[in-house]
Design an enzyme around this catalytic site. Structure first.
Site, short mmCIF file in Angstrom:
data_model
loop_
_atom_site.label_atom_id
_atom_site.label_comp_id
_atom_site.label_asym_id
_atom_site.label_seq_id
_atom_site.Cartn_x
_atom_site.Cartn_y
_atom_site.Cartn_z
N GLY A 1 -9.09 4.55 -3.06
CA GLY A 1 -9.07 3.19 -3.61
C GLY A 1 -7.87 2.93 -4.50
O GLY A 1 -7.74 1.84 -5.06
N LYS B 1 -16.38 2.80 -2.48
CA LYS B 1 -17.67 2.51 -1.87
C LYS B 1 -18.81 2.80 -2.86
O LYS B 1 -18.76 3.81 -3.56
CB LYS B 1 -17.84 3.33 -0.60
CG LYS B 1 -16.74 3.03 0.42
CD LYS B 1 -16.55 4.15 1.41
CE LYS B 1 -15.34 3.89 2.30
NZ LYS B 1 -14.92 5.07 3.05
N ARG C 1 -11.06 14.46 7.26
CA ARG C 1 -11.90 15.38 6.48
C ARG C 1 -13.34 14.90 6.55
O ARG C 1 -13.62 13.84 7.10
CB ARG C 1 -11.45 15.35 5.02
CG ARG C 1 -11.47 13.92 4.48
CD ARG C 1 -11.29 13.82 3.00
NE ARG C 1 -10.93 12.49 2.56
CZ ARG C 1 -11.80 11.52 2.28
NH1 ARG C 1 -13.09 11.72 2.40
NH2 ARG C 1 -11.38 10.34 1.90
N GLU D 1 -7.02 3.02 8.22
CA GLU D 1 -6.56 4.38 7.96
C GLU D 1 -7.51 5.38 8.59
O GLU D 1 -8.61 5.03 9.04
CB GLU D 1 -6.46 4.66 6.45
CG GLU D 1 -7.78 4.67 5.72
CD GLU D 1 -7.76 5.52 4.44
OE1 GLU D 1 -6.84 6.34 4.25
OE2 GLU D 1 -8.71 5.39 3.66
N LYS E 1 0.83 -1.22 0.00
CA LYS E 1 0.00 0.00 0.00
C LYS E 1 0.86 1.26 0.00
O LYS E 1 1.81 1.35 0.77
CB LYS E 1 -0.92 0.01 1.24
CG LYS E 1 -1.91 -1.16 1.25
CD LYS E 1 -2.70 -1.24 2.54
CE LYS E 1 -4.00 -0.49 2.48
NZ LYS E 1 -4.86 -0.75 3.67
P1 ADP Z 1 -14.88 8.44 0.95
O1 ADP Z 1 -15.05 7.36 1.91
O2 ADP Z 1 -15.18 9.77 1.51
O3 ADP Z 1 -15.49 8.14 -0.35
P2 ADP Z 1 -12.46 8.32 -0.52
O4 ADP Z 1 -11.12 7.96 0.02
O5 ADP Z 1 -13.10 7.40 -1.49
O6 ADP Z 1 -13.34 8.50 0.75
O7 ADP Z 1 -12.31 9.77 -1.16
C1 ADP Z 1 -13.37 10.70 -1.36
C2 ADP Z 1 -13.17 11.43 -2.64
O8 ADP Z 1 -11.88 11.95 -2.77
C3 ADP Z 1 -13.43 10.57 -3.84
O9 ADP Z 1 -14.12 11.36 -4.77
C4 ADP Z 1 -12.05 10.19 -4.31
O10 ADP Z 1 -12.07 10.04 -5.72
C5 ADP Z 1 -11.23 11.38 -3.89
N1 ADP Z 1 -9.87 11.05 -3.41
C6 ADP Z 1 -9.51 10.71 -2.18
N2 ADP Z 1 -8.20 10.54 -2.06
C7 ADP Z 1 -7.69 10.75 -3.27
C8 ADP Z 1 -6.37 10.74 -3.81
N3 ADP Z 1 -5.30 10.48 -3.08
N4 ADP Z 1 -6.23 10.99 -5.10
C9 ADP Z 1 -7.29 11.27 -5.86
N5 ADP Z 1 -8.55 11.31 -5.41
C10 ADP Z 1 -8.76 11.07 -4.15
P1 ADP Z 2 -7.99 4.17 0.57
O1 ADP Z 2 -7.08 5.17 1.19
O2 ADP Z 2 -7.80 4.03 -0.88
O3 ADP Z 2 -9.41 4.37 1.00
P2 ADP Z 2 -7.86 1.90 2.41
O4 ADP Z 2 -6.64 1.52 3.15
O5 ADP Z 2 -8.95 2.58 3.18
O6 ADP Z 2 -7.46 2.77 1.14
O7 ADP Z 2 -8.46 0.61 1.73
C1 ADP Z 2 -9.48 0.67 0.77
C2 ADP Z 2 -10.18 -0.67 0.67
O8 ADP Z 2 -9.24 -1.70 0.27
C3 ADP Z 2 -10.78 -1.21 1.96
O9 ADP Z 2 -12.06 -0.68 2.21
C4 ADP Z 2 -10.80 -2.70 1.70
O10 ADP Z 2 -11.88 -3.07 0.87
C5 ADP Z 2 -9.51 -2.91 0.95
N1 ADP Z 2 -8.38 -3.23 1.87
C6 ADP Z 2 -7.51 -2.34 2.40
N2 ADP Z 2 -6.63 -2.95 3.21
C7 ADP Z 2 -6.95 -4.26 3.20
C8 ADP Z 2 -6.41 -5.44 3.83
N3 ADP Z 2 -5.34 -5.38 4.62
N4 ADP Z 2 -7.03 -6.62 3.58
C9 ADP Z 2 -8.09 -6.70 2.77
N5 ADP Z 2 -8.64 -5.65 2.14
C10 ADP Z 2 -8.08 -4.44 2.34
MG MG Z 3 -10.13 4.27 2.93
#
Ligand code: ADP
Ligand code: ADP
Ligand code: MG
Length: 456
Positions: free
Chosen positions: A166, A237, A293, A289, A159
């Site tokens: 995502g 999501k 915000r 994580e 990661k």
């Molecule tokens: P949430 O649970 O609020 O949906 P997300 O991590 O999916 O959290 O981020 C929310 C919004 O911000 C989404 O529209 C996603 O595309 C954008 N976003 C979040 N982090 C990043 C990033 N590092 N780079 C680009 N877009 C991001």
């Molecule tokens: P982001 O910053 O892109 O939101 P997260 O760390 O929150 O990244 O992870 C996004 C999604 O990826 C989680 O909601 C889950 O579905 C999957 N994921 C992340 N970490 C793990 C893990 N250790 N094992 C399985 N699935 C994971």
């Molecule tokens: Mg997340």
């Protein structure tokens, strides 16, 4: 010192949401937007607009000097970053503070610490919150990664510390794939997030994504219970609900208390979300994580608790202490959020911007639609595909699911392909009704559903 004039450095539905919260508190609003967004709904309802620059986000919504200059031009004393764009950028938050303005969110140092996923893991561990078994901090070379992997076990995830939305997550199924994937993960992280640091985490095969909403004023922290966000596609999501249909009161209490402990340990200020994975095989939970915000799916927590999270963000940023007490916060009924995106579920979720022809949103008790659409609105192709969040609240989960199906059937939205039919099929599925799913369930169901269509 209460906020006197608020600059909203964002667009779309969240800009509309923030403007409405500011109006409720009688705070004048200025929308900082790109050239193409001057005819957006947020621009129409804001008291004033400031143009940041051309449509592409790097010239507008991601342009830090342009946002600061806009705030200074219009005499705003505070900046709300929304989500995405600069919302979790510590350099931006610091620039806002350095310009003598209020940043509506945590202190820049908190963003720097919790926005870096590897550092956030250590903060969680220090607060006694369990993290997914993985590397201690970032891994920098293959030897270190292989050594670490042999104690974590495969499959595992690589990661990006700076990842989000995502993106920035790669699988390694064996020591050979780790050798191959590590440099790819590092260079992708560098290209996408400007930082090549990565860390390793055990892949939890059957996990639920459950997150806790918190609010802090730098002193006191409360939680607004959990959101169940396991229904995802490509780690994004699609449909969220509150409360989770799958946890015991004991697990709920443990998750919420650990979120409060973590937020308290960093004197958290503002709204934040602590994300966990619950291993459905062992029942254990792990921190993954923190998002420092407002989150897309915040409305479902507002529906079940009656707390206006965005208004509280503004109050807290204006120096008001958090007067809500944990004992006052209860779960009332059940809420669902369905994300309507301008994407074609029949064509692998290909983005489909267009012009809104016909638009009708059903109204009534328990129905809340957060959207920036209006009839005749031309959706620009430059940004996120989110069109609307259909939020449903009822006295219990079966009733919420039933109302959701009815509301989706009554929506009239034409001019582009959307994910609305996907939500309708999902609401008719057995696994959603049963509440029996984990983070891979939606993708498996989509694959199975496609196979069936092709056979006919
Ligand atoms: P949430 O649970 O609020 O949906 P997300 O991590 O999916 O959290 O981020 C929310 C919004 O911000 C989404 O529209 C996603 O595309 C954008 N976003 C979040 N982090 C990043 C990033 N590092 N780079 C680009 N877009 C991001
Ligand atoms: P982001 O910053 O892109 O939101 P997260 O760390 O929150 O990244 O992870 C996004 C999604 O990826 C989680 O909601 C889950 O579905 C999957 N994921 C992340 N970490 C793990 C893990 N250790 N094992 C399985 N699935 C994971
Ligand atoms: Mg997340």
């Amino acid at each position: 010192m209460a906020i006197k004039k608020l600059l909203i450095a964002n667009r779309g539905e969240i800009a509309v949401r923030i403007i409405n919260a500011a109006k409720k508190l009688h705070i004048p609003t200025v929308l900082a937007c790109s050239e193409i967004d001057v005819d957006s709904l947020a621009a129409k309802i804001a008291d004033q607009i400031e143009v940041l620059g051309p449509a592409r986000s790097e010239h507008s919504y991601l342009n830090i000097p342009a946002v600061i200059a806009a705030a200074q031009r219009c005499g705003a004393d505070a900046v709300h970053p929304g989500y995405g764009f600069l919302a979790e950028n510590a350099i931006f938050a610091q620039a806002v503070v350095d310009a003598g303005l209020i940043f509506v969110g945590p202190q820049p140092e908190t963003i720097a610490r919790m926005g870096d996923k590897a550092l956030a893991r250590s903060a969680a561990q220090a607060a006694g919150v369990p993290v997914v078994p993985g590397s201690v901090g970032e891994v920098w070379n293959l030897d270190e990664a292989q050594r670490c992997a042999s104690s974590i076990g495969f499959p595992l995830l690589i990661k990006a510390s700076a990842g989000g939305g995502g993106r920035g997550i790669r699988h390694a199924y064996s020591s050979e794939t780790l050798t191959y994937e590590l440099p790819i993960a590092q260079s992708e992280a560098q290209a996408a997030f400007g930082h090549n640091g990565v860390y390793l985490e055990r892949f939890i095969t059957n996990a639920r994504h459950i997150e806790v909403q918190i609010l802090g004023d730098g002193n006191k922290v409360i939680h607004l219970y959990e959101r169940e966000c396991s229904l995802q596609r490509r780690r994004q999501k699609i449909l969220e609900e509150a409360p989770s249909p799958a946890i015991t009161p004991e697990l709920r209490q443990a998750l919420c208390q650990s979120a409060v402990n973590l937020a308290q340990s960093i004197n958290y200020l503002g709204a934040g979300t602590i994300e966990y994975l619950v291993d459905t095989d062992s029942g254990e939970f792990f921190f993954i994580e923190m998002n420092t915000r407002i989150q897309v799916e915040h409305p479902i927590s507002e529906m079940i608790t009656g707390v206006d999270i965005v208004a509280w963000m503004l109050r807290i940023a204006g120096g008001e202490p958090l007067s809500l007490d944990q004992q006052q916060i209860h779960i009332n009924g059940a809420a669902l959020e369905m994300r309507l995106n301008a994407e074609d579920p029949e064509r692998n979720f290909f983005p489909c911007p267009g012009t809104v022809n016909e638009l009708y949103w059903p109204q009534g008790e328990g129905i809340r639609i957060d959207s920036h659409l209006y009839e005749g609105y031309r959706i620009p192709p430059y940004y996120d595909s989110l069109l609307a969040k259909v939020v449903i609240h009822a006295t219990n989960r079966p009733k919420a699911l039933q109302l959701a199906a009815q509301v989706l059937g009554d929506i009239r939205l034409s001019g582009m392909k959307t994910t609305l039919p996907l939500h309708q099929r999902l609401l008719a599925s057995d696994f959603l009704a049963a509440g029996d799913f984990h983070t891979n369930s939606l993708e498996s169901w989509l694959t199975a559903a496609t196979v069936v269509t092709e056979e006919y």
